[in-house]
Design an enzyme around this catalytic site. Structure first.
Site, PDB file in Angstrom:
ATOM      1  N   LYS A  96       0.803  -1.368   0.001  1.00  0.00           N
ATOM      2  CA  LYS A  96       0.137  -0.114   0.012  1.00  0.00           C
ATOM      3  C   LYS A  96       0.794   1.369   0.074  1.00  0.00           C
ATOM      4  CE  LYS A  96      -3.744  -0.483  -0.607  1.00  0.00           C
ATOM      5  NZ  LYS A  96      -4.181  -0.993  -1.932  1.00  0.00           N
ATOM      6  N   GLY A  98       2.463   2.082  -2.957  1.00  0.00           N
ATOM      7  CA  GLY A  98       2.620   2.686  -4.430  1.00  0.00           C
ATOM      8  C   GLY A  98       3.282   1.821  -5.323  1.00  0.00           C
ATOM      9  N   THR A  99       3.632   0.514  -4.834  1.00  0.00           N
ATOM     10  CA  THR A  99       4.086  -0.578  -5.465  1.00  0.00           C
ATOM     11  C   THR A  99       3.624  -0.644  -7.054  1.00  0.00           C
ATOM     12  OG1 THR A  99       3.232  -2.114  -4.589  1.00  0.00           O
ATOM     13  CG2 THR A  99       5.124  -1.684  -3.432  1.00  0.00           C
ATOM     14  N   ARG A 177       6.074   5.067   2.573  1.00  0.00           N
ATOM     15  CA  ARG A 177       5.017   6.094   2.550  1.00  0.00           C
ATOM     16  C   ARG A 177       4.827   6.233   4.164  1.00  0.00           C
ATOM     17  NH1 ARG A 177      -0.819   4.568   0.439  1.00  0.00           N
ATOM     18  NH2 ARG A 177      -1.715   6.607   0.173  1.00  0.00           N
TER      19      ARG A 177
HETATM   20  N1  LIG Z   1      -0.496   7.033  -9.872  1.00  0.00           N
HETATM   21  C1  LIG Z   1      -1.197   6.462  -8.974  1.00  0.00           C
HETATM   22  N2  LIG Z   1      -2.524   6.028  -9.033  1.00  0.00           N
HETATM   23  C2  LIG Z   1      -3.033   5.201  -8.049  1.00  0.00           C
HETATM   24  N3  LIG Z   1      -2.449   5.400  -6.951  1.00  0.00           N
HETATM   25  C3  LIG Z   1      -1.343   5.445  -6.592  1.00  0.00           C
HETATM   26  C4  LIG Z   1      -0.498   6.050  -7.694  1.00  0.00           C
HETATM   27  N4  LIG Z   1       0.788   6.540  -7.052  1.00  0.00           N
HETATM   28  C5  LIG Z   1       0.886   6.007  -5.891  1.00  0.00           C
HETATM   29  N5  LIG Z   1      -0.492   5.408  -5.677  1.00  0.00           N
HETATM   30  C6  LIG Z   1      -0.843   4.799  -4.236  1.00  0.00           C
HETATM   31  O1  LIG Z   1      -0.580   3.608  -4.419  1.00  0.00           O
HETATM   32  C7  LIG Z   1      -1.332   3.037  -3.062  1.00  0.00           C
HETATM   33  C8  LIG Z   1      -1.443   1.509  -3.523  1.00  0.00           C
HETATM   34  O2  LIG Z   1      -0.269   0.898  -3.285  1.00  0.00           O
HETATM   35  P1  LIG Z   1       0.305  -0.594  -3.759  1.00  0.00           P
HETATM   36  O3  LIG Z   1       0.316  -0.414  -5.286  1.00  0.00           O
HETATM   37  O4  LIG Z   1       1.634  -0.858  -3.432  1.00  0.00           O
HETATM   38  O5  LIG Z   1      -0.761  -1.547  -3.218  1.00  0.00           O
HETATM   39  S1  LIG Z   1      -0.793  -3.031  -3.016  1.00  0.00           S
HETATM   40  O6  LIG Z   1       0.242  -3.301  -1.698  1.00  0.00           O
HETATM   41  O7  LIG Z   1      -0.215  -3.460  -4.335  1.00  0.00           O
HETATM   42  O8  LIG Z   1      -1.967  -3.400  -2.839  1.00  0.00           O
HETATM   43  C9  LIG Z   1      -2.490   3.693  -3.226  1.00  0.00           C
HETATM   44  O9  LIG Z   1      -3.249   3.693  -2.068  1.00  0.00           O
HETATM   45  P2  LIG Z   1      -4.873   4.375  -1.814  1.00  0.00           P
HETATM   46  O10 LIG Z   1      -4.864   5.651  -1.975  1.00  0.00           O
HETATM   47  O11 LIG Z   1      -4.835   3.984  -0.488  1.00  0.00           O
HETATM   48  O12 LIG Z   1      -5.642   3.374  -2.840  1.00  0.00           O
HETATM   49  C10 LIG Z   1      -2.046   5.077  -3.872  1.00  0.00           C
HETATM   50  O13 LIG Z   1      -2.026   5.923  -2.642  1.00  0.00           O
END
Ligand SMILES: Nc1ncnc2c1ncn2[C@@H]1O[C@H](COP(=O)(O)OS(=O)(=O)O)[C@@H](OP(=O)(O)O)[C@H]1O
Length: 345
Positions: A96, A98-99, A177
């Site tokens: 969560k 931004g991976t 984060r």
């Molecule tokens: N460009 C862009 N678009 C959408 N979301 C973005 C982006 N960059 C970073 N993020 C943030 O990524 C969060 C999700 O993190 P992960 O991808 O690491 O989640 S996971 O662990 O694979 O489930 C996600 O968390 P949430 O906001 O809680 O949904 C986002 O805050």
């Protein structure tokens, strides 16, 4: 045969030559597709196998094919060989943070090829072996980087040792984060699957009885959304196997605010030429996140899926403050170990 005119003789001769060439092509093609089949089918002798393996491999190399253990693979252009390889770089976490965004942004680079979904090799499927893992990877050309992302590697105790045994010089990427926002994001994901989940506030704090003041609530550090934000602990384990220079820490906040700048650091770390720049991104104000103008698979502007960038619920500021206090010493330790002050409040 005098009755056959001279021209027809020539035509029949050319016809047989073509037939022979076709047969030759078929035999060579069979041997390139499956050298064992070729060896057994045409010679039926085990001793011939290794001899013909090396001959066919050399011949294949001349044609621009390479054998990846299972198949011969090639690209349209000569001397460009597509092979499935074990990863050169891994996005090891953190959940969560931004991976997915990082991986999707990296895929814009022509020299990066990544497995689309999380492979979970070093946490769940290690017993299946490295060949299984390699099969999960996309075919790459020489010089291209093979990657995958599985955020749970970050907290898997055995992952650093296992990753090291695959390749001690593998490059590691960790997106981090503000742990308070991360915990809310983690909770939001669970709540989206289980609407009956108790409130964040009720799960983040737990009652504890202290002799001098009656019941008091403390942060529940065993609750996974809270526990995962203690970044210093898993980092210590990774640093036991890998030098700090082999791990790149990416700010999840900067990945949203200035993706091009963060991606410049990533490309530099991976030894890639700078291709991903601000020309690739636009800010989508409805989504509130940077989105892609185009990507490997789509030529039109698009954002990450709707499960990325969810709306977070309102959380009592008192609980937020309690969490900030809780994380402060762990964050300090993490800044010290990573060598970067992320400036989380
Ligand atoms: N460009 C862009 N678009 C959408 N979301 C973005 C982006 N960059 C970073 N993020 C943030 O990524 C969060 C999700 O993190 P992960 O991808 O690491 O989640 S996971 O662990 O694979 O489930 C996600 O968390 P949430 O906001 O809680 O949904 C986002 O805050």
């Amino acid at each position: 045969m005098k009755w056959i005119p001279a021209l027809s003789k020539r035509i029949i001769f050319i016809y047989f030559i073509l037939l022979f060439l076709l047969y030759l092509f078929y035999v060579l093609n069979t041997c390139l597709v499956d050298e064992r089949k070729f060896s057994f089918k045409y010679f039926s002798l085990r001793s011939h196998v290794s001899k013909y393996q090396s001959v066919t491999r050399r011949f294949a190399a001349l044609l621009g094919y390479s054998f990846d253990g299972n198949d011969y693979m090639r690209l349209g252009k000569p001397n460009q060989v597509l092979t499935k390889r074990l990863p050169d770089a891994l996005i090891i976490g953190v959940k969560k943070c931004g991976t997915r965004a990082l991986l999707e942004f990296l895929r814009l680079h022509p020299d990066v090829r990544a497995a689309g979904s999380e492979v979970h090799f070093f946490d769940k499927y290690y017993h299946k072996g490295f060949e299984w893992y390699r099969e999960k990877m996309p075919p790459t050309l020489e010089g291209q980087i093979t990657m995958e992302k599985t955020p749970s590697y970050w907290v898997t105790r055995s992952a650093p040792r296992r990753v090291y045994s695959m390749n001690p010089s593998v490059k590691l990427l960790a997106v981090v984060r503000d742990p308070v926002t991360r915990s809310i994001s983690d909770y939001t994901q669970s709540a989206s699957k289980r609407p009956s989940l108790p409130r964040f506030e009720d799960l983040a704090l737990v009652n504890s009885t202290v002799t001098w003041g009656g019941p008091w609530s403390v942060v529940d550090s065993s609750w996974p959304p809270v526990r995962l934000g203690i970044y210093a602990r898993p980092l210590k384990r990774w640093l036991r196997r890998f030098p700090r220079s082999r791990i790149l820490f990416i700010s999840g906040e900067r990945l949203v605010v200035d993706p091009a700048a963060e991606m410049a650091r990533v490309q530099d770390f991976l030894g890639l030429k700078l291709v991903i720049t601000d020309k690739h991104f636009y800010f989508n104000s409805t989504k509130g996140f940077p989105c892609l103008l185009k990507s490997e698979s789509r030529s039109t502007p698009h954002c990450l899926g709707k499960n990325k960038g969810r709306n977070h619920p309102y959380i009592d500021p008192v609980v937020i403050e309690r969490l900030r206090e809780f994380y402060r010493p762990y964050n300090e330790k993490f800044y010290e170990l990573s060598g970067i002050n992320f400036g989380w409040p």
